[in-house]
Design an enzyme around this catalytic site. Sequence first.
Site, PDB file in Angstrom:
ATOM      1  N   LYS A 204       1.009  -1.101   0.275  1.00  0.00           N
ATOM      2  CA  LYS A 204       0.415  -0.228  -0.020  1.00  0.00           C
ATOM      3  C   LYS A 204       0.460   1.629   0.185  1.00  0.00           C
ATOM      4  CE  LYS A 204      -3.629   1.584   2.900  1.00  0.00           C
ATOM      5  NZ  LYS A 204      -4.657   1.337   4.457  1.00  0.00           N
ATOM      6  N   GLU A 210      11.031  -4.543   4.967  1.00  0.00           N
ATOM      7  CA  GLU A 210      10.866  -6.177   4.484  1.00  0.00           C
ATOM      8  C   GLU A 210       9.988  -6.119   2.614  1.00  0.00           C
ATOM      9  OE1 GLU A 210       9.123  -5.212   7.198  1.00  0.00           O
ATOM     10  OE2 GLU A 210       8.599  -6.537   8.099  1.00  0.00           O
ATOM     11  N   GLY A 265      -4.717  -2.128   5.385  1.00  0.00           N
ATOM     12  CA  GLY A 265      -4.119  -3.362   4.651  1.00  0.00           C
ATOM     13  C   GLY A 265      -5.192  -4.278   4.501  1.00  0.00           C
ATOM     14  N   ARG A 266      -5.300  -4.675   6.199  1.00  0.00           N
ATOM     15  CA  ARG A 266      -5.806  -6.585   5.783  1.00  0.00           C
ATOM     16  C   ARG A 266      -7.941  -6.430   5.511  1.00  0.00           C
ATOM     17  NH1 ARG A 266      -5.095  -2.577  10.973  1.00  0.00           N
ATOM     18  NH2 ARG A 266      -6.519  -2.476  12.033  1.00  0.00           N
ATOM     19  N   GLU A 351      -5.377  -6.967  14.418  1.00  0.00           N
ATOM     20  CA  GLU A 351      -4.420  -6.284  14.297  1.00  0.00           C
ATOM     21  C   GLU A 351      -5.400  -4.601  14.793  1.00  0.00           C
ATOM     22  OE1 GLU A 351      -1.073  -6.313  11.319  1.00  0.00           O
ATOM     23  OE2 GLU A 351      -2.371  -4.466  10.828  1.00  0.00           O
ATOM     24  N   HIS A 382      -5.423 -34.081  17.918  1.00  0.00           N
ATOM     25  CA  HIS A 382      -3.235 -34.500  18.322  1.00  0.00           C
ATOM     26  C   HIS A 382      -2.121 -33.493  18.793  1.00  0.00           C
ATOM     27  CE1 HIS A 382      -5.786 -38.101  15.723  1.00  0.00           C
ATOM     28  NE2 HIS A 382      -6.046 -37.522  14.822  1.00  0.00           N
ATOM     29  N   LYS A 510       7.608  -1.096  12.324  1.00  0.00           N
ATOM     30  CA  LYS A 510       8.563  -0.528  10.806  1.00  0.00           C
ATOM     31  C   LYS A 510       9.312   0.844  11.177  1.00  0.00           C
ATOM     32  CE  LYS A 510       4.636  -1.306   8.391  1.00  0.00           C
ATOM     33  NZ  LYS A 510       4.213  -0.620   6.822  1.00  0.00           N
TER      34      LYS A 510
HETATM   35  C1  G6Q Z   1      -2.195  -4.326   7.771  1.00  0.00           C
HETATM   36  C2  G6Q Z   1      -1.468  -3.377   8.206  1.00  0.00           C
HETATM   37  C3  G6Q Z   1      -0.144  -4.425   7.966  1.00  0.00           C
HETATM   38  C4  G6Q Z   1       0.233  -3.920   6.508  1.00  0.00           C
HETATM   39  C5  G6Q Z   1       2.072  -3.854   6.102  1.00  0.00           C
HETATM   40  C6  G6Q Z   1       1.829  -3.445   4.929  1.00  0.00           C
HETATM   41  O1  G6Q Z   1      -3.595  -3.989   8.275  1.00  0.00           O
HETATM   42  O2  G6Q Z   1      -1.502  -1.894   7.794  1.00  0.00           O
HETATM   43  O3  G6Q Z   1      -0.464  -5.161   7.998  1.00  0.00           O
HETATM   44  O4  G6Q Z   1      -0.590  -4.013   5.656  1.00  0.00           O
HETATM   45  O5  G6Q Z   1       2.716  -3.865   7.217  1.00  0.00           O
HETATM   46  O6  G6Q Z   1       2.068  -2.527   4.573  1.00  0.00           O
HETATM   47  P1  G6Q Z   1       2.769  -2.282   2.957  1.00  0.00           P
HETATM   48  O7  G6Q Z   1       0.880  -2.652   2.129  1.00  0.00           O
HETATM   49  O8  G6Q Z   1       2.256  -0.622   3.132  1.00  0.00           O
HETATM   50  O9  G6Q Z   1       3.704  -2.396   2.436  1.00  0.00           O
END
Ligand code: G6Q
Length: 544
Positions: A204, A210, A265-266, A351, A382, A510
């Site tokens: 986003k 990463e 994001g989620r 989250e 199990h 981050k």
């Molecule tokens: C989701 C969070 C988090 C995010 C990641 C990746 O709701 O904000 O999980 O999706 O940190 O972020 P970017 O999409 O900006 O790389």
Amino acid sequence: MSTLTQSPAWLALRAHQMVMAQQRLRTLFQQDSRRFEKYSLSFDDILMDFSKQPINQETIDLLLALAHQQQLKYWIDRMFAGDKINSTEQRAALHIALRGDQPVYTDGEDVMPAVKRVLSQMTRFVSAIQSGESAGYTGKKITDIVNIGIGGSDLGPAMVADALKPYWTHGVIPHFVSNVDGAHLSQILQRLDPATTLFVIASKTFTTQETLANAHSARTWLLAQGAGENDIARHFAAVSTNRVAVEQFGIDPDNMFEFWDWVGGRYSLWSAIGLPVALAVGMENFHALLAGARELDRHFATAPLDKNLPVMLGLIGIWQINFFGATSHAVLPYDQSLHRFPAYLQQLEMESNGKGVTRDGERVDYSTGTIVWGEPGTNGQHAFFQLLHQGTQTVSADFLAPCRSHYPLGNHHRMLLANCFAQSEALMAGKSAHAVRMEMEAQGLDAESIRRLLPHKVFVGDRPSTTLLFNQLTPTTLGALIALYEHKVFVQSVIWNINPFDQWGVELGKQLAGDILNDLSREQLATAHDASTNGLINHFKSHH
Ligand code: G6Q
């Protein structure tokens, strides 16, 4: 004391819990032959059975009174109206628009034309890749997609792609790389041919450490395998809100798929973040996924609260967490295809609702988001089910299972479902000392052995669970199931008066990782942190 815990609806529920805690679930079933019919709801092909929860009609009435007191309907309407309910970021939360078919306005602008435009762009791109019209640098058809993203830019599409494996009929296999641990990317690239691999960089913000590290390494790999700089455009696409950063990376703007800051994001798998899913299962199935969620959205927005699946699922969670003291929530899909569903829900729930202050910034004095965990059945049986049956923690559980499998194999599916039903029955009914004694007597055990073993073999029961049964895990049903949980999380956030759409804890991670990376790269010993952190940094530097 907060106004919530002192409110009439809350206090009434607390008093009622003392009564319900004395009731045995198995007695409630014996007393009412219609308990299943009374405490289950259906939506399309999803049946939600919550009769194995410690509830009666009064519980439901009191939970609904709490929902009214917390103005649940008002908040649902605000979300659908595009109001900026994510108050700390001044943003709307419009994942519902991504699968919608009606105008939705935020900042005075209808977002639907932009949503449709990106869906059309996805359709063209998916068709060009699947047909081979957009080929790799040697002219060979793209056969593998590597999605590089993390958190919300990974868990949703990865879970959905896996769940819809029976629909991978377009000759394109999706792979997902999230971890900055070089092992993740390396192990996947080892198996792939650069000439037939497309990378989708999903971020986003397009600033996530990463993801950018993995994206740069993927690009280096492609170039090292014989592709030239000019070939990058054929092998990279991006999904982001940050056009400038995407262009700086060198990705062709035609291969950039936009989304918007009003998508968390989620909550983004419905946007172009779902591109790897669409490439694997085809646009038609991607649209079916959206349609399933859209129908559930309609249900959430319009059904009376007592007949509303996400509302009831959310309120039952509140009953467990805030009144019965459940310390965690297990998600137990009896469906191997949903093996990533617990991990996906872990992010969605923890989250969103792992917050300690109200919308107004007041510290809460009640539990909010709980710990979510789980594994597919029967594997979990199990492993950790022992604690569910006889441990000292109160854990609530959701069982999920399809009536029909995509993989008919002998009697496997019946065996799977038999286990699912047997587990929720055993958790609810337990096994009394009397039953255990009879069993051991029948086995011919002597009195001393019975006395010694009896306490170990008793199951107290009254362990709550909800079961969600659906006909088959189709794209439509999966869309509805995911939307059901998204809205459940929203319902709980409204009761707790917290903002489920920000994530300052993630932002902190981050920021901190960036600072320490500088320390790790420097010659000098680290001294700026606490003694433990300095010690760990310096130990790493001397052993690296
Ligand atoms: C989701 C969070 C988090 C995010 C990641 C990746 O709701 O904000 O999980 O999706 O940190 O972020 P970017 O999409 O900006 O790389």
